[in-house]
Design a protein around this motif. Structure first.
Motif, PDB file in Angstrom:
ATOM      1  N   ALA A  72       0.834  -1.207   0.000  1.00 54.68           N
ATOM      2  CA  ALA A  72       0.000   0.000   0.000  1.00 54.68           C
ATOM      3  C   ALA A  72       0.861   1.246   0.000  1.00 54.68           C
ATOM      4  CB  ALA A  72      -0.921   0.005   1.212  1.00 54.68           C
ATOM      5  N   GLY A  73       0.453   2.226  -0.804  1.00 52.07           N
ATOM      6  CA  GLY A  73       1.141   3.501  -0.875  1.00 52.07           C
ATOM      7  C   GLY A  73       0.391   4.589  -0.135  1.00 52.07           C
ATOM      8  N   PRO A  74       0.823   5.838  -0.271  1.00 49.56           N
ATOM      9  CA  PRO A  74       0.259   6.938   0.520  1.00 49.56           C
ATOM     10  C   PRO A  74      -1.232   7.183   0.320  1.00 49.56           C
ATOM     11  CG  PRO A  74       2.354   7.586  -0.461  1.00 49.56           C
ATOM     12  CD  PRO A  74       1.993   6.269  -1.065  1.00 49.56           C
ATOM     13  N   GLU A 157     -11.321  18.592   4.898  1.00 48.54           N
ATOM     14  CA  GLU A 157     -10.906  19.304   6.119  1.00 48.54           C
ATOM     15  C   GLU A 157      -9.921  18.499   6.947  1.00 48.54           C
ATOM     16  OE1 GLU A 157     -13.945  21.908   8.270  1.00 48.54           O
ATOM     17  OE2 GLU A 157     -15.133  20.193   7.573  1.00 48.54           O
ATOM     18  N   ARG A 158      -9.974  17.177   6.814  1.00 45.86           N
ATOM     19  CA  ARG A 158      -9.275  16.308   7.750  1.00 45.86           C
ATOM     20  C   ARG A 158      -8.051  15.610   7.161  1.00 45.86           C
ATOM     21  NH1 ARG A 158     -14.577  16.654   8.710  1.00 45.86           N
ATOM     22  NH2 ARG A 158     -15.350  16.526  10.871  1.00 45.86           N
ATOM     23  N   ILE A 159      -8.088  15.305   5.866  1.00 49.68           N
ATOM     24  CA  ILE A 159      -6.997  14.550   5.236  1.00 49.68           C
ATOM     25  C   ILE A 159      -6.263  15.498   4.295  1.00 49.68           C
ATOM     26  CG2 ILE A 159      -6.411  12.601   3.767  1.00 49.68           C
ATOM     27  CD1 ILE A 159      -8.861  11.156   4.815  1.00 49.68           C
ATOM     28  N   PRO A 160      -5.051  15.907   4.643  1.00 48.38           N
ATOM     29  CA  PRO A 160      -4.395  17.010   3.927  1.00 48.38           C
ATOM     30  C   PRO A 160      -3.590  16.575   2.706  1.00 48.38           C
ATOM     31  CG  PRO A 160      -3.084  16.416   5.816  1.00 48.38           C
ATOM     32  CD  PRO A 160      -4.282  15.504   5.831  1.00 48.38           C
ATOM     33  N   GLN A 161      -4.130  15.688   1.909  1.00 47.62           N
ATOM     34  CA  GLN A 161      -3.449  15.282   0.694  1.00 47.62           C
ATOM     35  C   GLN A 161      -4.092  15.968  -0.504  1.00 47.62           C
ATOM     36  OE1 GLN A 161      -3.893  10.962   0.982  1.00 47.62           O
ATOM     37  NE2 GLN A 161      -1.764  10.782   1.620  1.00 47.62           N
ATOM     38  N   PRO A 162      -3.303  16.393  -1.489  1.00 47.30           N
ATOM     39  CA  PRO A 162      -3.895  17.037  -2.672  1.00 47.30           C
ATOM     40  C   PRO A 162      -4.919  16.163  -3.380  1.00 47.30           C
ATOM     41  CG  PRO A 162      -1.529  17.408  -2.610  1.00 47.30           C
ATOM     42  CD  PRO A 162      -1.838  16.428  -1.512  1.00 47.30           C
ATOM     43  N   SER A 163      -4.755  14.842  -3.322  1.00 43.98           N
ATOM     44  CA  SER A 163      -5.721  13.951  -3.962  1.00 43.98           C
ATOM     45  C   SER A 163      -7.069  13.971  -3.268  1.00 43.98           C
ATOM     46  CB  SER A 163      -5.183  12.516  -3.980  1.00 43.98           C
ATOM     47  OG  SER A 163      -4.967  12.044  -2.660  1.00 43.98           O
TER      48      SER A 163
END
Length: 305
Positions: A72-74, A157-163
């Motif tokens: 699993a990746g990011p 709001e909670r998961i700060p990934q660009p995706s």
């Protein structure tokens, strides 16, 4: 509805404090009648006797690509769905459990899985741990588009990934947290350094002392940071002294492949830091040391290519 051996299989896979997801299958259980449902619960019905509905293709593809989450990746926390979720109680408690402020359909499983991934927890898929869902996957239900929109905005709001949230904006939960031991330096050197780190965009900079620059009023600069934000941040950076960031995009790309450090700077994915992954040196040109006693010509700096 779990098959008879579902619990035994997911619990066995929870060894080493892993977060485990089984296989959710779909059928129109109402068409079976009570006797048929009882037979399915006992493990006595074969697929050719079931009114099967389609399993989500994106889940099958994700588990195949990641070798059942072993690789699993990011972004692959998305393949954890709480309908068939298991993890040790101690891990669940340490992570703070599900986010009870999430109201309505969806998001709580992905939020928990992201935090687990960030904390260095292993993810595992156990395809022979099967539970049955009466009816179609969420995408086949009425009102799904509206519910999914609500879920996506809540997770942004909670998961700060660009995706998840795209690019741009100032968020309470930053993607990168930079903790800065400022030391003694001129006001213009403070300004030049801070400006360079704010170029990361989705960032919170935490100086250890008050700064003499108008940029100290930027909402991404805080002098009493909320430590709860550290667990969700994707990257953590420590800087000491007058260090200027020259290549923000290359800096994050570098941390994306592993922890790196140089004199006065150490940065890593939050997950890599939790796992104790060894750091490598930064490439030349990403960072630059400034003379802390120098008066920086900000106009000349602004004209730099």
């Amino acid at each position: 509805m779990p098959e008879p051996d579902f619990c035994a299989r997911v619990v066995a896979a929870c060894a080493d404090d892993a977060l485990v997801v089984g296989r959710r299958r779909h059928a129109d259980l109402s068409a079976l009648g009570r006797a048929g449902v009882a037979a399915l619960a006992a493990g006595e019905l074969a697929d050719d006797h079931l009114p099967l509905l389609e399993e989500p293709q994106w889940l099958r593809e994700g588990y195949a690509r990641t070798r059942d989450l072993a690789e699993a990746g990011p972004d692959d926390w998305r393949y954890v769905i709480s309908a068939v979720l298991a993890l040790p109680r101690a891990v669940f408690t340490a992570l703070g459990g599900f986010d009870a402020s999430l109201v309505g359909y969806g998001g709580e499983d992905w939020d928990l899985a992201y935090r687990a991934w960030n904390a260095g927890i292993a993810l595992r898929h156990v395809p022979n741990a099967v539970a049955w869902h009466d009816g179609p996957d969420a995408a086949g239900r009425q009102g799904f588009a509206e519910a999914k929109e609500h879920e996506q905005l809540a997770l942004a709001e909670r998961i700060p990934q660009p995706s998840v949230r795209g690019h741009g904006g100032v968020w309470r939960q930053p993607r990168t947290v930079v903790r800065w031991q400022v030391g003694e330096m001129t006001s213009s050197a403070q300004h030049a350094c801070l400006l360079s780190w704010l170029a990361l965009g989705d960032v919170e900079v935490r100086p250890d002392r008050r700064l003499h620059t108008p940029l100290a009023r930027d909402p991404r600069v805080t002098f009493s940071g909320d430590d709860a934000l550290l667990a969700r941040a994707e990257f953590l950076v420590e800087i000491e002294g007058a260090i200027e960031l020259c290549e923000p995009a290359e800096f994050l790309a570098t941390l994306g492949v592993g922890p790196h450090e140089a004199r006065g700077v150490a940065g890593a994915r939050t997950r890599d830091r939790a796992l104790g992954v060894a750091a490598r040196p930064f490439a030349e040109g990403i960072l630059m040391s400034l003379d802390p006693s120098a008066r920086v010509d900000l106009e000349a700096q602004g004209r730099r290519p």
